[in-house]
Design a protein around this motif. Structure first.
Motif, PDB file in Angstrom:
ATOM      1  N   GLY A  47     -77.785  26.872 -47.581  1.00 40.83           N
ATOM      2  CA  GLY A  47     -77.702  27.771 -48.716  1.00 40.83           C
ATOM      3  C   GLY A  47     -77.289  26.943 -49.918  1.00 40.83           C
ATOM      4  O   GLY A  47     -76.375  26.122 -49.820  1.00 40.83           O
ATOM      5  N   LYS A  53     -81.741  28.233 -48.091  1.00 39.49           N
ATOM      6  CA  LYS A  53     -82.723  27.219 -47.710  1.00 39.49           C
ATOM      7  C   LYS A  53     -83.940  27.157 -48.640  1.00 39.49           C
ATOM      8  O   LYS A  53     -85.077  27.365 -48.209  1.00 39.49           O
ATOM      9  N   ALA A  70     -70.910  24.518 -47.350  1.00 39.41           N
ATOM     10  CA  ALA A  70     -70.447  23.584 -46.319  1.00 39.41           C
ATOM     11  C   ALA A  70     -69.631  24.285 -45.232  1.00 39.41           C
ATOM     12  O   ALA A  70     -68.606  23.776 -44.784  1.00 39.41           O
TER      13      ALA A  70
HETATM   14  C1  G1P Z   1     -75.994  28.475 -42.234  1.00 36.98           C
HETATM   15  C2  G1P Z   1     -76.117  29.241 -43.566  1.00 36.98           C
HETATM   16  C3  G1P Z   1     -76.375  28.276 -44.716  1.00 36.98           C
HETATM   17  C4  G1P Z   1     -75.302  27.207 -44.739  1.00 36.98           C
HETATM   18  C5  G1P Z   1     -75.255  26.500 -43.366  1.00 36.98           C
HETATM   19  C6  G1P Z   1     -74.163  25.427 -43.276  1.00 36.98           C
HETATM   20  O1  G1P Z   1     -77.243  27.951 -41.900  1.00 36.98           O
HETATM   21  O2  G1P Z   1     -77.148  30.200 -43.458  1.00 36.98           O
HETATM   22  O3  G1P Z   1     -76.379  28.983 -45.937  1.00 36.98           O
HETATM   23  O4  G1P Z   1     -75.539  26.266 -45.756  1.00 36.98           O
HETATM   24  O5  G1P Z   1     -75.023  27.451 -42.331  1.00 36.98           O
HETATM   25  O6  G1P Z   1     -72.980  25.812 -43.848  1.00 36.98           O
HETATM   26  P1  G1P Z   1     -77.604  27.474 -40.386  1.00 36.98           P
HETATM   27  O7  G1P Z   1     -76.962  26.133 -40.209  1.00 36.98           O
HETATM   28  O8  G1P Z   1     -77.030  28.534 -39.485  1.00 36.98           O
HETATM   29  O9  G1P Z   1     -79.097  27.407 -40.342  1.00 36.98           O
END
Ligand code: G1P
Length: 294
Positions: free
Chosen positions: A181, A201, A225
């Protein structure tokens, strides 16, 4: 934590995802239970929440994740056996893992995305601010030590200033933007940002920009993060959030709605994220953390 705002007692750790990037091992071992040194990844995340003063830990699990529940439970037979063998130090450590906080577990009935997982915490959290720590990510401080409170402390300080939710962000190069994000906004004080946009993303060309104190705009983007502090208002937005990116209920979409309602701070990550989203990252995290003892 900062004295300006009441301490945050409750931490929520989503640990309900599929772990697709670690198949086939995640067929039977949750990715949060993969080892870094002699401990599972989630051990370090819980230690971080406890170090920041959280006394109540809610872990969101899904089917086939009962090894996480077992890990944070007492193990009387094992404790007795260790003491009988004169291994009291090990027995004490086993006890401490289960007693360092009050642990609670809730199941996400269907894997419908991170936003839906966090929504499962609504009844437990109630009407107070809470910390959210993604259980598959270890943060280390500037000396490389995991389990330290700096990230949650900085979020708490920002919350104390504004009363709004806050998220830890780190600058990532363009080729990593579409894994996270990503935020747009303005740096209002060194390392402290007023957020204006959030996109889950994005393609690098669609990533929003952040204006720095000196007026420059960084190449690349500023990404979430894995550590957040939310006001309870987030739950009403999560309940209204429809499936978004990848047809999942995205936490980021609810955060964007919350931003429009009450504002949102970004805090530069104090330290470093050990990205253990894939086997190579897990190997690197092991190398880093094991070399601390060397
Ligand atoms: C999730 C969130 C994303 C974030 C990330 C790491 O993604 O949707 O916004 O940046 O964790 O903090 P995922 O790693 O589950 O794809």
């Amino acid at each position: 934590m900062n004295a300006a705002a009441a301490p945050v007692r409750k931490a929520v750790l989503p640990a309900a995802g599929f772990g697709t990037r670690f198949l086939p091992i995640t067929k039977s071992v949750p990715k949060e239970m993969l080892p870094v040194g002699d401990k599972p990844v989630i051990h370090y995340v819980v230690a971080e929440a406890v170090a920041a003063g959280c006394t109540d830990i809610l872990i969101i699990v899904s089917r086939d994740k009962s090894s996480i529940v077992d890990y944070f439970d007492r193990a009387p037979d094992l404790e007795r056996r260790l003491r009988a063998a004169g291994k009291d130090e090990l027995a004490d450590e086993i006890v401490r893992i289960a007693t360092q906080a009050r642990f609670h577990f809730v199941r996400q009935p269907e894997m419908k995305g991170l936003g839906d997982a966090v929504l499962q915490a609504r009844d437990h959290v109630g009407d107070e601010p809470f910390a959210l720590l993604l259980a598959d990510t270890i943060i280390v401080d500037s000396s490389g030590v995991p389990g330290q409170p700096a990230a949650l402390d900085t979020l708490h300080a920002a919350y104390g200033e504004t009363g709004a939710s806050a998220v830890v962000i780190e600058h990532v190069p363009a080729d990593r933007i579409s894994r996270y994000g990503v935020v747009g906004g303005t740096e209002r004080a060194p390392g402290r940002f007023t957020l204006e946009r959030m996109v889950e993303k994005p393609a690098p060309a669609e990533a929003p920009a952040v204006r720095r104190l000196d007026g420059t705009v960084d190449p690349g983007g500023w990404a979430f993060a894995a550590r957040y502090l939310f006001t309870p208002a987030v739950f009403a937005h999560l309940a209204r959030t429809r499936p978004g990116k990848n047809n999942e209920i995205q936490l980021t979409d609810a955060m964007a709605a919350l931003l429009a309602e009450e504002g949102f701070s970004g805090c530069r990550l104090p330290g470093e994220r050990l990205d253990i989203g894939n086997p190579r990252g897990l190997f690197e995290a092991n190398r880093r953390i094991l070399s601390l003892d060397a």
